[in-house]
Scaffold this motif. Sequence first.
Motif, short mmCIF file in Angstrom:
data_model
loop_
_atom_site.label_atom_id
_atom_site.label_comp_id
_atom_site.label_asym_id
_atom_site.label_seq_id
_atom_site.Cartn_x
_atom_site.Cartn_y
_atom_site.Cartn_z
N ILE A 144 57.39 44.55 60.06
CA ILE A 144 57.12 43.71 59.69
C ILE A 144 58.08 42.80 59.46
CG2 ILE A 144 56.71 42.66 56.88
CD1 ILE A 144 54.45 44.91 56.23
N GLU A 145 58.66 41.72 60.22
CA GLU A 145 59.70 41.17 60.48
C GLU A 145 59.74 40.25 59.57
OE1 GLU A 145 61.99 42.00 62.16
OE2 GLU A 145 61.68 43.35 63.75
N THR B 151 57.22 45.86 51.44
CA THR B 151 57.16 47.07 51.08
C THR B 151 56.77 47.14 50.11
OG1 THR B 151 59.40 46.22 49.96
CG2 THR B 151 59.32 46.61 52.51
N LEU C 154 59.17 50.52 52.40
CA LEU C 154 60.15 50.03 53.34
C LEU C 154 60.45 51.28 54.12
CD1 LEU C 154 63.34 48.90 53.64
CD2 LEU C 154 64.47 50.73 52.72
N THR D 294 44.50 50.49 66.41
CA THR D 294 46.56 49.71 65.88
C THR D 294 45.84 48.32 65.64
OG1 THR D 294 46.06 48.39 68.52
CG2 THR D 294 47.09 50.01 68.09
N ILE E 173 52.84 48.30 49.65
CA ILE E 173 52.42 49.03 51.03
C ILE E 173 53.00 50.14 49.98
CG2 ILE E 173 53.07 50.13 53.39
CD1 ILE E 173 53.05 47.71 54.58
N LEU F 272 46.69 48.89 61.62
CA LEU F 272 48.50 48.17 61.22
C LEU F 272 48.39 46.89 61.22
CD1 LEU F 272 50.36 49.79 60.96
CD2 LEU F 272 51.39 50.14 63.33
N MET G 208 57.98 52.38 56.05
CA MET G 208 56.32 51.84 56.57
C MET G 208 56.91 50.55 57.57
SD MET G 208 53.30 54.06 56.35
CE MET G 208 52.12 52.77 56.72
N SER G 209 56.97 49.45 55.96
CA SER G 209 57.16 47.94 56.82
C SER G 209 58.00 48.37 57.98
CB SER G 209 57.83 47.52 55.68
OG SER G 209 56.74 47.37 54.65
N SER H 18 58.32 40.05 53.41
CA SER H 18 58.24 41.27 54.16
C SER H 18 58.48 42.13 53.06
CB SER H 18 59.15 40.74 55.33
OG SER H 18 60.65 40.87 54.93
N LEU I 76 46.77 44.90 58.42
CA LEU I 76 47.68 45.38 57.64
C LEU I 76 49.22 44.29 56.65
CD1 LEU I 76 48.17 47.53 54.77
CD2 LEU I 76 50.22 48.64 56.32
N ARG I 77 49.28 44.39 58.40
CA ARG I 77 50.52 43.21 58.19
C ARG I 77 49.90 41.79 58.76
NH1 ARG I 77 53.15 45.34 63.09
NH2 ARG I 77 51.50 44.76 64.36
N MET J 85 50.41 51.27 69.78
CA MET J 85 50.64 51.19 68.94
C MET J 85 52.36 51.03 68.89
SD MET J 85 51.61 50.33 65.12
CE MET J 85 52.46 51.61 66.16
N VAL K 130 57.05 51.53 60.62
CA VAL K 130 55.39 51.56 61.32
C VAL K 130 55.19 50.43 61.51
CG1 VAL K 130 52.70 53.14 61.19
CG2 VAL K 130 55.17 53.50 59.60
N ALA K 131 55.32 49.05 60.18
CA ALA K 131 54.68 48.86 60.82
C ALA K 131 55.41 47.13 61.35
CB ALA K 131 53.56 47.54 59.06
N VAL L 295 51.34 40.04 54.96
CA VAL L 295 52.44 39.54 54.82
C VAL L 295 51.69 37.55 55.27
CG1 VAL L 295 54.17 38.84 56.33
CG2 VAL L 295 53.62 40.93 55.95
#
Lengths: 216, 216
Positions: free
Chosen positions: A184-185, B170, A175, B134, B173, B137, A177-178, B166, B140-141, A1, A181-182, B145
Amino acid sequence: MTTARENGAGQQSPQSPSRRRGRRPAGEDTRAALLEAARAVFAENGYHHATVRTIAQRAGVDPAMVKHWFGGKEGLFTQAVLQVPFDFRDVVADVTADGPERLGENIVRRFVTTWDGAGGDRFVALVRSITTYTEALDALRDTLVNQLFTPIAQVTGSDRPDLRASLCATQVIGLGMSRYVAGIEPLASADVETLVATIAPTLQRYLTDDLGIATD
Amino acid sequence: MTTARENGAGQQSPQSPSRRRGRRPAGEDTRAALLEAARAVFAENGYHHATVRTIAQRAGVDPAMVKHWFGGKEGLFTQAVLQVPFDFRDVVADVTADGPERLGENIVRRFVTTWDGAGGDRFVALVRSITTYTEALDALRDTLVNQLFTPIAQVTGSDRPDLRASLCATQVIGLGMSRYVAGIEPLASADVETLVATIAPTLQRYLTDDLGIATD
């Protein structure tokens, strides 16, 4: 990933001009190459699934050099991921230098530029290693809370410095993690100024404002 | 990520008052016991290191029941960790019911009571499985979101709903990581009202206030 950011920052192809081919000679150069390769491999695989062989191969050095320089995989992880190339006392001094009202801004700017500069690898390696390597979790807790946010909260002279420090940790861990790692957009690819504008007021409030709870 | 409601598992049978010992008969009871044991073992070991044998043993059922009920380890993880026993549309309706000015409070209260009520196991299992799985993840996203914060931000009619969503991710999470995974004190054992008082204003600001950046 992989996240979009990892794809961008971590894609140091073998054709990269800065990357040498073949075995490196022993020396500081080898040590630095192993640290860099270790961060990437630990970020991809986590502590348990990363092997000394893979890391050495990535660095283009003999696996025996890992034992020579770091004593083994655990020592390499400690040096590459758990230890940071700066003294936290300096960071505390830096972010508090402009007075209490600039704390939030200075903290977000410092974190994001440091992590972005490292390609987020160190943070990702830490999180991906939490599964099997409890020292990663201890390190996250110790550095963020004990070495960074508690001293900062104490500098401000605010009430409840421990609670304030742990609140700051929630925002900064989230922050990391997002963003790293994740992925997140649109936060993961937001520029530093956007993150400062949006997130700095949160840290500022956690450190210096009335928290809205009874003091004891 | 689907919800329990969508796949017909909406009525979660309440926990039997006294845990039975030994092998359980096949049935909804066995299924519930496997789900509970799976969350605990995935939380302790992460996806990769959790075995069907260990989970079945913890639940006191025959390992063959995992295949019977869930098709295997992956199906068990999906049901136990990735699927939640509520519909996110209901959560969005609930937290937005008191109007835009109560969003922060309602969100923090809902998150903390839900996660605390589950012992944090589901969140820990998710984080500990990110290393090797994966889907954890992605889940989670997707849930935080796409299913939760973006719809909430859209309800408020604020600008930049995606960025706001997003930003909320943060903080939430980071709260989950700090309270359930890293156990950062005093936040980890703070009561719900303390968390609402301190963290709700952050989410409120992320959702409804001027973010201090140019709108496009």
